[in-house]
Design an enzyme around this catalytic site. Structure first.
Site, PDB file in Angstrom:
ATOM      1  N   CYS A   1      44.142  40.195  41.779  1.00 25.88           N
ATOM      2  CA  CYS A   1      44.189  41.442  42.536  1.00 25.88           C
ATOM      3  C   CYS A   1      43.490  41.249  43.879  1.00 25.88           C
ATOM      4  O   CYS A   1      42.360  40.785  43.935  1.00 25.88           O
ATOM      5  CB  CYS A   1      43.489  42.529  41.730  1.00 25.88           C
ATOM      6  SG  CYS A   1      43.316  44.083  42.614  1.00 25.88           S
TER       7      CYS A   1
ATOM      8  N   CYS B   1      40.193  43.629  43.959  1.00 24.27           N
ATOM      9  CA  CYS B   1      38.977  43.420  43.148  1.00 24.27           C
ATOM     10  C   CYS B   1      38.861  42.021  42.577  1.00 24.27           C
ATOM     11  O   CYS B   1      37.826  41.684  42.003  1.00 24.27           O
ATOM     12  CB  CYS B   1      38.906  44.447  42.021  1.00 24.27           C
ATOM     13  SG  CYS B   1      39.998  44.082  40.625  1.00 24.27           S
TER      14      CYS B   1
ATOM     15  N   CYS C   1      46.390  47.644  38.789  1.00 26.91           N
ATOM     16  CA  CYS C   1      45.317  46.784  38.304  1.00 26.91           C
ATOM     17  C   CYS C   1      44.454  47.601  37.353  1.00 26.91           C
ATOM     18  O   CYS C   1      43.984  48.674  37.715  1.00 26.91           O
ATOM     19  CB  CYS C   1      44.490  46.274  39.472  1.00 26.91           C
ATOM     20  SG  CYS C   1      43.002  45.389  38.961  1.00 26.91           S
TER      21      CYS C   1
ATOM     22  N   CYS D   1      40.623  48.028  38.813  1.00 27.88           N
ATOM     23  CA  CYS D   1      40.249  48.864  39.969  1.00 27.88           C
ATOM     24  C   CYS D   1      41.264  49.964  40.271  1.00 27.88           C
ATOM     25  O   CYS D   1      41.043  50.771  41.169  1.00 27.88           O
ATOM     26  CB  CYS D   1      40.026  47.999  41.208  1.00 27.88           C
ATOM     27  SG  CYS D   1      41.536  47.327  41.926  1.00 27.88           S
TER      28      CYS D   1
ATOM     29  N   CYS E   1      57.737  43.664  39.337  1.00 28.03           N
ATOM     30  CA  CYS E   1      58.104  43.526  40.742  1.00 28.03           C
ATOM     31  C   CYS E   1      56.868  43.907  41.548  1.00 28.03           C
ATOM     32  O   CYS E   1      56.525  45.085  41.641  1.00 28.03           O
ATOM     33  CB  CYS E   1      59.273  44.473  41.003  1.00 28.03           C
ATOM     34  SG  CYS E   1      59.874  44.431  42.671  1.00 28.03           S
TER      35      CYS E   1
HETATM   36 ZN   LIG Z   1      42.052  45.232  41.099  1.00 32.76          ZN
END
Ligand SMILES: [Zn+2]
Length: 135
Positions: free
Chosen positions: A48, A51, A97, A100, A122
């Site tokens: 990510c 984060c 995610c 976060c 996607c």
């Molecule tokens: Zn994240």
């Protein structure tokens, strides 16, 4: 819903570029075929960009020709959060995610891609950061 990484909006704005902020925190979509990882085949882990949580790996990335990086499975099912998204007059499944809450993209199912799951995560390139395996 609270996340392990929970920052005030002003902090996200300061830490991310405007383009990253628009996608990760405001659920925008980067234009097709423009992201840096669309055709990437390097081996590694995609984390990510907000984060740093590990989300996808190159082993489940496949060529979907849809214009965005596509994966048939997350690294761990707990790494992502799936949310029903009724924006833009469609019913889609948003992928966030799980650490976060940042927007990553959408997941589609039953499209007939020859993958083990028949799912296509996607994902916007700009939501991810690839760390390639050291040889
Ligand atoms: Zn994240």
């Amino acid at each position: 819903m609270s996340y392990d990484v929970d920052k005030p909006d002003e902090q996200w704005r300061a830490e991310l570029t405007p383009a990253e902020y628009a996608v990760l925190r405001q659920a925008a979509t980067e234009p097709a075929f423009t992201g840096e990882y669309t055709d990437t085949k390097a081996k590694g882990v995609y984390s990510c960009r907000a984060c740093g949580a590990e989300l996808f790996t190159s082993t489940t990335k496949f060529e979907s020709h849809c214009g965005w990086p596509s994966f048939y499975d997350p690294k761990d099912s707990e790494a992502v959060e799936l949310i029903q998204d009724r924006s833009h007059g469609m019913v889609r499944t948003e992928v966030r995610c799980a650490r976060c809450g940042s927007h990553l993209g959408h997941v589609f199912e039953g499209e007939g891609y020859p993958t083990p799951t028949d799912q296509r995560y996607c994902i916007n390139s700009i939501s991810l950061r690839l760390t390639t395996d050291e040889a």
